[in-house]
Design a protein around this motif. Structure first.
Motif, PDB file in Angstrom:
ATOM      1  N   TRP A   1       0.823  -1.211   0.000  1.00  0.00           N
ATOM      2  CA  TRP A   1       0.000   0.000   0.000  1.00  0.00           C
ATOM      3  C   TRP A   1       0.858   1.263   0.000  1.00  0.00           C
ATOM      4  O   TRP A   1       0.515   2.248  -0.645  1.00  0.00           O
ATOM      5  CB  TRP A   1      -0.980  -0.021   1.172  1.00  0.00           C
ATOM      6  CG  TRP A   1      -1.944  -1.162   1.096  1.00  0.00           C
ATOM      7  CD1 TRP A   1      -2.172  -2.111   2.044  1.00  0.00           C
ATOM      8  CD2 TRP A   1      -2.802  -1.505  -0.007  1.00  0.00           C
ATOM      9  NE1 TRP A   1      -3.105  -3.010   1.604  1.00  0.00           N
ATOM     10  CE2 TRP A   1      -3.518  -2.660   0.353  1.00  0.00           C
ATOM     11  CE3 TRP A   1      -3.040  -0.949  -1.263  1.00  0.00           C
ATOM     12  CZ2 TRP A   1      -4.451  -3.265  -0.489  1.00  0.00           C
ATOM     13  CZ3 TRP A   1      -3.964  -1.557  -2.105  1.00  0.00           C
ATOM     14  CH2 TRP A   1      -4.662  -2.697  -1.726  1.00  0.00           C
ATOM     15  N   ALA A   2       1.992   1.238   0.683  1.00  0.00           N
ATOM     16  CA  ALA A   2       2.888   2.398   0.673  1.00  0.00           C
ATOM     17  C   ALA A   2       3.409   2.652  -0.738  1.00  0.00           C
ATOM     18  O   ALA A   2       3.485   3.800  -1.191  1.00  0.00           O
ATOM     19  CB  ALA A   2       4.044   2.185   1.640  1.00  0.00           C
ATOM     20  N   LYS A   3       3.746   1.589  -1.445  1.00  0.00           N
ATOM     21  CA  LYS A   3       4.218   1.716  -2.828  1.00  0.00           C
ATOM     22  C   LYS A   3       3.137   2.350  -3.701  1.00  0.00           C
ATOM     23  O   LYS A   3       3.406   3.270  -4.472  1.00  0.00           O
ATOM     24  CB  LYS A   3       4.596   0.337  -3.374  1.00  0.00           C
ATOM     25  CG  LYS A   3       5.089   0.348  -4.811  1.00  0.00           C
ATOM     26  CD  LYS A   3       5.454  -1.074  -5.253  1.00  0.00           C
ATOM     27  CE  LYS A   3       6.018  -1.096  -6.653  1.00  0.00           C
ATOM     28  NZ  LYS A   3       4.993  -0.934  -7.681  1.00  0.00           N
ATOM     29  N   GLU A   4       1.918   1.873  -3.553  1.00  0.00           N
ATOM     30  CA  GLU A   4       0.824   2.413  -4.371  1.00  0.00           C
ATOM     31  C   GLU A   4       0.531   3.872  -4.019  1.00  0.00           C
ATOM     32  O   GLU A   4       0.277   4.694  -4.903  1.00  0.00           O
ATOM     33  CB  GLU A   4      -0.438   1.559  -4.213  1.00  0.00           C
ATOM     34  CG  GLU A   4      -0.276   0.128  -4.679  1.00  0.00           C
ATOM     35  CD  GLU A   4       0.195  -0.006  -6.117  1.00  0.00           C
ATOM     36  OE1 GLU A   4      -0.127   0.850  -6.956  1.00  0.00           O
ATOM     37  OE2 GLU A   4       0.909  -0.987  -6.410  1.00  0.00           O
ATOM     38  N   VAL A   5       0.569   4.200  -2.730  1.00  0.00           N
ATOM     39  CA  VAL A   5       0.317   5.589  -2.311  1.00  0.00           C
ATOM     40  C   VAL A   5       1.353   6.522  -2.931  1.00  0.00           C
ATOM     41  O   VAL A   5       1.008   7.594  -3.430  1.00  0.00           O
ATOM     42  CB  VAL A   5       0.298   5.701  -0.765  1.00  0.00           C
ATOM     43  CG1 VAL A   5       0.405   7.157  -0.312  1.00  0.00           C
ATOM     44  CG2 VAL A   5      -0.971   5.068  -0.215  1.00  0.00           C
ATOM     45  N   THR A   6       2.617   6.118  -2.928  1.00  0.00           N
ATOM     46  CA  THR A   6       3.640   6.990  -3.504  1.00  0.00           C
ATOM     47  C   THR A   6       3.457   7.138  -5.011  1.00  0.00           C
ATOM     48  O   THR A   6       3.748   8.192  -5.563  1.00  0.00           O
ATOM     49  CB  THR A   6       5.072   6.492  -3.183  1.00  0.00           C
ATOM     50  OG1 THR A   6       5.229   5.162  -3.662  1.00  0.00           O
ATOM     51  CG2 THR A   6       5.351   6.538  -1.702  1.00  0.00           C
ATOM     52  N   GLU A   7       2.944   6.117  -5.673  1.00  0.00           N
ATOM     53  CA  GLU A   7       2.744   6.183  -7.123  1.00  0.00           C
ATOM     54  C   GLU A   7       1.582   7.079  -7.534  1.00  0.00           C
ATOM     55  O   GLU A   7       1.587   7.640  -8.622  1.00  0.00           O
ATOM     56  CB  GLU A   7       2.535   4.778  -7.698  1.00  0.00           C
ATOM     57  CG  GLU A   7       3.799   3.966  -7.706  1.00  0.00           C
ATOM     58  CD  GLU A   7       3.614   2.578  -8.306  1.00  0.00           C
ATOM     59  OE1 GLU A   7       2.526   2.278  -8.837  1.00  0.00           O
ATOM     60  OE2 GLU A   7       4.571   1.788  -8.229  1.00  0.00           O
ATOM     61  N   TYR A   8       0.556   7.201  -6.686  1.00  0.00           N
ATOM     62  CA  TYR A   8      -0.629   7.968  -7.050  1.00  0.00           C
ATOM     63  C   TYR A   8      -0.554   9.450  -6.681  1.00  0.00           C
ATOM     64  O   TYR A   8      -1.475  10.195  -6.996  1.00  0.00           O
ATOM     65  CB  TYR A   8      -1.893   7.341  -6.442  1.00  0.00           C
ATOM     66  CG  TYR A   8      -2.343   6.124  -7.191  1.00  0.00           C
ATOM     67  CD1 TYR A   8      -3.019   6.242  -8.395  1.00  0.00           C
ATOM     68  CD2 TYR A   8      -2.064   4.856  -6.718  1.00  0.00           C
ATOM     69  CE1 TYR A   8      -3.419   5.120  -9.102  1.00  0.00           C
ATOM     70  CE2 TYR A   8      -2.458   3.728  -7.422  1.00  0.00           C
ATOM     71  CZ  TYR A   8      -3.138   3.868  -8.613  1.00  0.00           C
ATOM     72  OH  TYR A   8      -3.522   2.759  -9.313  1.00  0.00           O
ATOM     73  N   GLY A   9       0.516   9.894  -6.032  1.00  0.00           N
ATOM     74  CA  GLY A   9       0.647  11.295  -5.621  1.00  0.00           C
ATOM     75  C   GLY A   9       0.941  12.204  -6.798  1.00  0.00           C
ATOM     76  O   GLY A   9       1.088  11.727  -7.918  1.00  0.00           O
TER      77      GLY A   9
END
Length: 81
Positions: free
Chosen positions: A38-46
């Protein structure tokens, strides 16, 4: 949840400035399962703004089948400036 804080008093992080590892650590502290993913995905969607972060993450993370409780916990930990 505590007012102005993340889940169970976990410190909030700014997803626009925190590293992926910092976001992951905050998620782990809040009890988020699969925190690294989830941390990886959060950083990608910023980047995020306070007004659009909830909708952006609900849509983006929804593609991966995130459950509502996990999404709510993630949102409680993130505080974009």
């Amino acid at each position: 949840m505590t007012p102005g804080g993340g889940a169970a008093g976990v410190a909030q992080v700014d997803p626009n400035t925190a590293s992926q590892s910092q976001i992951q650590a905050a998620f782990e502290a809040a009890g988020v399962s699969n925190a690294g993913k989830w941390a990886k995905e959060v950083t990608e969607y910023g980047p995020y703004s306070p007004d659009t972060m909830s909708d952006t993450l609900a849509t983006g993370l929804g593609k991966y089948g995130i459950d509502q409780q996990t999404l709510d916990t993630i949102l409680s930990v993130l505080a974009p400036q």
